[in-house]
Design an enzyme around this catalytic site. Structure first.
Site, PDB file in Angstrom:
ATOM      1  N   TYR A 142       0.822  -1.211   0.000  1.00 53.36           N
ATOM      2  CA  TYR A 142       0.000   0.000   0.000  1.00 53.36           C
ATOM      3  C   TYR A 142       0.859   1.266   0.000  1.00 53.36           C
ATOM      4  O   TYR A 142       0.402   2.322  -0.402  1.00 53.36           O
ATOM      5  CB  TYR A 142      -0.905   0.037   1.238  1.00 53.36           C
ATOM      6  CG  TYR A 142      -2.241  -0.647   1.060  1.00 53.36           C
ATOM      7  CD1 TYR A 142      -2.312  -1.976   0.655  1.00 53.36           C
ATOM      8  CD2 TYR A 142      -3.427   0.032   1.328  1.00 53.36           C
ATOM      9  CE1 TYR A 142      -3.541  -2.598   0.521  1.00 53.36           C
ATOM     10  CE2 TYR A 142      -4.655  -0.592   1.196  1.00 53.36           C
ATOM     11  CZ  TYR A 142      -4.707  -1.909   0.793  1.00 53.36           C
ATOM     12  OH  TYR A 142      -5.921  -2.518   0.652  1.00 53.36           O
ATOM     13  N   LYS A 192       3.500 -15.194   1.883  1.00 54.02           N
ATOM     14  CA  LYS A 192       3.816 -16.035   0.725  1.00 54.02           C
ATOM     15  C   LYS A 192       5.328 -16.254   0.698  1.00 54.02           C
ATOM     16  O   LYS A 192       6.023 -15.823  -0.227  1.00 54.02           O
ATOM     17  CB  LYS A 192       3.337 -15.362  -0.562  1.00 54.02           C
ATOM     18  CG  LYS A 192       1.826 -15.408  -0.770  1.00 54.02           C
ATOM     19  CD  LYS A 192       1.311 -16.767  -1.250  1.00 54.02           C
ATOM     20  CE  LYS A 192       1.667 -17.046  -2.684  1.00 54.02           C
ATOM     21  NZ  LYS A 192       1.215 -18.407  -3.100  1.00 54.02           N
ATOM     22  N   ASP A 224      -2.500 -17.963   0.428  1.00 51.58           N
ATOM     23  CA  ASP A 224      -3.539 -18.562  -0.439  1.00 51.58           C
ATOM     24  C   ASP A 224      -4.189 -19.754   0.251  1.00 51.58           C
ATOM     25  O   ASP A 224      -5.414 -19.891   0.275  1.00 51.58           O
ATOM     26  CB  ASP A 224      -2.967 -18.945  -1.816  1.00 51.58           C
ATOM     27  CG  ASP A 224      -1.728 -19.825  -1.744  1.00 51.58           C
ATOM     28  OD1 ASP A 224      -1.113 -19.922  -0.656  1.00 51.58           O
ATOM     29  OD2 ASP A 224      -1.365 -20.429  -2.764  1.00 51.58           O
ATOM     30  N   ASP A 248      -6.150  -7.149   3.825  1.00 52.87           N
ATOM     31  CA  ASP A 248      -7.313  -6.515   3.205  1.00 52.87           C
ATOM     32  C   ASP A 248      -8.223  -7.585   2.618  1.00 52.87           C
ATOM     33  O   ASP A 248      -9.441  -7.586   2.830  1.00 52.87           O
ATOM     34  CB  ASP A 248      -6.839  -5.550   2.109  1.00 52.87           C
ATOM     35  CG  ASP A 248      -7.992  -4.836   1.430  1.00 52.87           C
ATOM     36  OD1 ASP A 248      -8.908  -4.389   2.152  1.00 52.87           O
ATOM     37  OD2 ASP A 248      -7.993  -4.738   0.197  1.00 52.87           O
ATOM     38  N   ASP A 252     -11.936  -9.396   4.299  1.00 52.42           N
ATOM     39  CA  ASP A 252     -13.245  -9.408   3.631  1.00 52.42           C
ATOM     40  C   ASP A 252     -13.781 -10.829   3.571  1.00 52.42           C
ATOM     41  O   ASP A 252     -14.977 -11.069   3.756  1.00 52.42           O
ATOM     42  CB  ASP A 252     -13.128  -8.871   2.190  1.00 52.42           C
ATOM     43  CG  ASP A 252     -13.464  -7.387   2.102  1.00 52.42           C
ATOM     44  OD1 ASP A 252     -13.256  -6.685   3.109  1.00 52.42           O
ATOM     45  OD2 ASP A 252     -13.921  -6.939   1.035  1.00 52.42           O
TER      46      ASP A 252
HETATM   47  C1  IPM Z   1     -10.383  -1.549   4.017  1.00 52.20           C
HETATM   48  C2  IPM Z   1     -10.677  -0.872   2.715  1.00 52.20           C
HETATM   49  C3  IPM Z   1      -9.558   0.133   2.440  1.00 52.20           C
HETATM   50  C4  IPM Z   1      -8.285  -0.637   2.249  1.00 52.20           C
HETATM   51  C5  IPM Z   1      -9.839   1.093   1.283  1.00 52.20           C
HETATM   52  C6  IPM Z   1     -11.155   1.822   1.442  1.00 52.20           C
HETATM   53  C7  IPM Z   1      -8.725   2.063   1.102  1.00 52.20           C
HETATM   54  O1  IPM Z   1     -10.844  -1.800   1.708  1.00 52.20           O
HETATM   55  O2  IPM Z   1     -10.241  -0.853   5.040  1.00 52.20           O
HETATM   56  O3  IPM Z   1     -10.313  -2.775   4.032  1.00 52.20           O
HETATM   57  O4  IPM Z   1      -7.999  -1.139   1.140  1.00 52.20           O
HETATM   58  O5  IPM Z   1      -7.531  -0.762   3.217  1.00 52.20           O
HETATM   59 MG    MG Z   2     -10.818  -3.826   2.372  1.00 49.47          MG
END
Ligand code: IPM
Ligand code: MG
Length: 367
Positions: A142, A192, A224, A248, A252
């Site tokens: 990032y 990884k 993975d 990230d 999710d």
């Molecule tokens: C998260 C989001 C952020 C990230 C975005 C909105 C910049 O997806 O907090 O997971 O990628 O970190």
């Molecule tokens: Mg995210």
């Protein structure tokens, strides 16, 4: 001690409406529990761009550095899609994380029993799930340099750099082990190392830090495989430690196990300040959901639970944090649902504020 201070940054889309509900919970805490905060409010993301032409004004950043904790709603929306990359709403959030040096991002994925049937996985795979992802938040791909879009041999090339120093890995690993000590004492580190040098270093440093936490069990997994295991058998995990980009994605993935993104809070923590509290920002995992913004449909739970995390991690008020979390759990157990949690067609969802009404009623009943 001085009254603790909170900076509220609702941001964009449903950020504003869910934060309005959190304000009611904060008020209740003051009235009924004598837990009081000096509350400040400001803009971030698209809202800040509209007001100041930048997604994070310097004065807002300065305030964020000064308060005991920041509560953020969400940033972004289609209105800002065509803005220059450097002023996109997300840049405001990333700058906050970076400048406050919030290197440890805690993302719990807890499956409330009442919601186990909402998960896309089977109930018996997710029921009772309670895992915590610790994502490194201020480095890796990032932020690594070089980055950009460059010309090379007559064509463009897009570059980002995965880069971690030993110190960066060391400090986030310590956060994960400390957390595991207060939970089920298991850390699984994901990288990884089979294809990336940064992964090899990650594994070495995490293994070295582990020597300071002999009571905690440590395992390593390629990221993975980790993604697969999170879906296959998520209850094998207690704390998952991983880098910024993998975190990230994996967070999710873990979030979906719980049935709804609308339920998940997060904490981003940095080094201790002079008063011993960590620099901290709390935010729901969900985004600004522009498609439902302004319609009283948003689920305020993730943001309310983010406030509960603030009580726990910034203010050492575990009992009050439990009170809020239990109130949310009881509301769900009673079948009260916002639209994101509707399962059967024909049932009527409650509005954002009605959801909070019932949370407040449960809080009241807890006294
Ligand atoms: C998260 C989001 C952020 C990230 C975005 C909105 C910049 O997806 O907090 O997971 O990628 O970190
Ligand atoms: Mg995210």
């Amino acid at each position: 001690m001085n009254t603790p201070s909170l900076l509220i940054l609702p941001g964009d889309g449903i950020g504003q409406e869910v934060m309005d509900e959190v304000a009611r919970v904060i008020e209740w805490m003051g009235d009924k529990r004598d837990v009081r905060f000096d509350v400040f409010e400001d803009v971030v993301g698209g809202a800040a761009y509209d007001k100041h032409g930048t997604p994070l004004h310097d004065a807002t950043l300065a305030k964020a550095q000064e308060v005991d904790a920041v509560l953020l709603g969400a940033v972004g929306g289609p209105k800002y899609d065509n803005l220059d990359f450097s002023v996109k709403p997300e840049r405001g959030l990333l700058r906050l994380r970076k400048e406050m040096d919030l290197f440890a991002n805690l993302r719990p994925a807890r499956c409330f029993d009442a919601l186990a049937d909402f998960s896309s996985l089977k109930r018996d795979v997710v029921s009772g799930l309670d895992l915590m992802i610790v994502r490194e938040l201020t480095s890796g791909s990032y932020f690594g340099e070089p980055r950009g879009i460059f010309e090379e041999n007559g064509q463009r090339v897009g570059i980002n750099t995965q880069r971690y120093t030993e110190a960066e890995i060391d400090r986030v690993a310590r956060s994960a082990f400390e957390l595991a000590m207060r939970r089920n004492r298991k850390v699984c580190s994901m990288e990884k190392a089979n294809v990336m040098e940064s992964g090899i270093l990650w594994r070495e440093v995490v293994t070295a830090v582990h020597a300071d936490y002999p009571e905690v069990g440590l395992s390593h997994m390629y990221a993975d495989n980790g993604a697969m295991q999170i879906v296959r058998q998520p209850r094998q995990f207690d704390v998952i430690l991983t880098d910024n980009l993998f975190g990230d994605i994996l967070s999710d993935c873990a979030a979906m196990l719980t049935g709804s993104l609308g339920m998940l809070p997060s904490a981003s923590l940095g080094a201790p300040m002079e008063n011993g509290r960590p620099k901290a920002l709390y935010e729901p995992v969900h985004g600004s959901a522009p498609d439902i913004a302004g319609q009283e449909k948003a689920n305020p739970c993730a943001c309310v639970l983010s406030f509960a995390m603030a009580l726990r991690y910034s203010f050492d008020m575990g009992e009050e944090a439990d009170r809020v979390e239990n109130a949310v759990e009881r509301v769900l157990a009673k079948g009260v649902r916002t639209e994101d949690l509707m399962q059967t067609e024909g049932s009527v969802p409650v509005s954002t504020s009605a959801m909070t009404d019932t949370i407040l009623a449960e809080l009241q009943a807890s006294l």
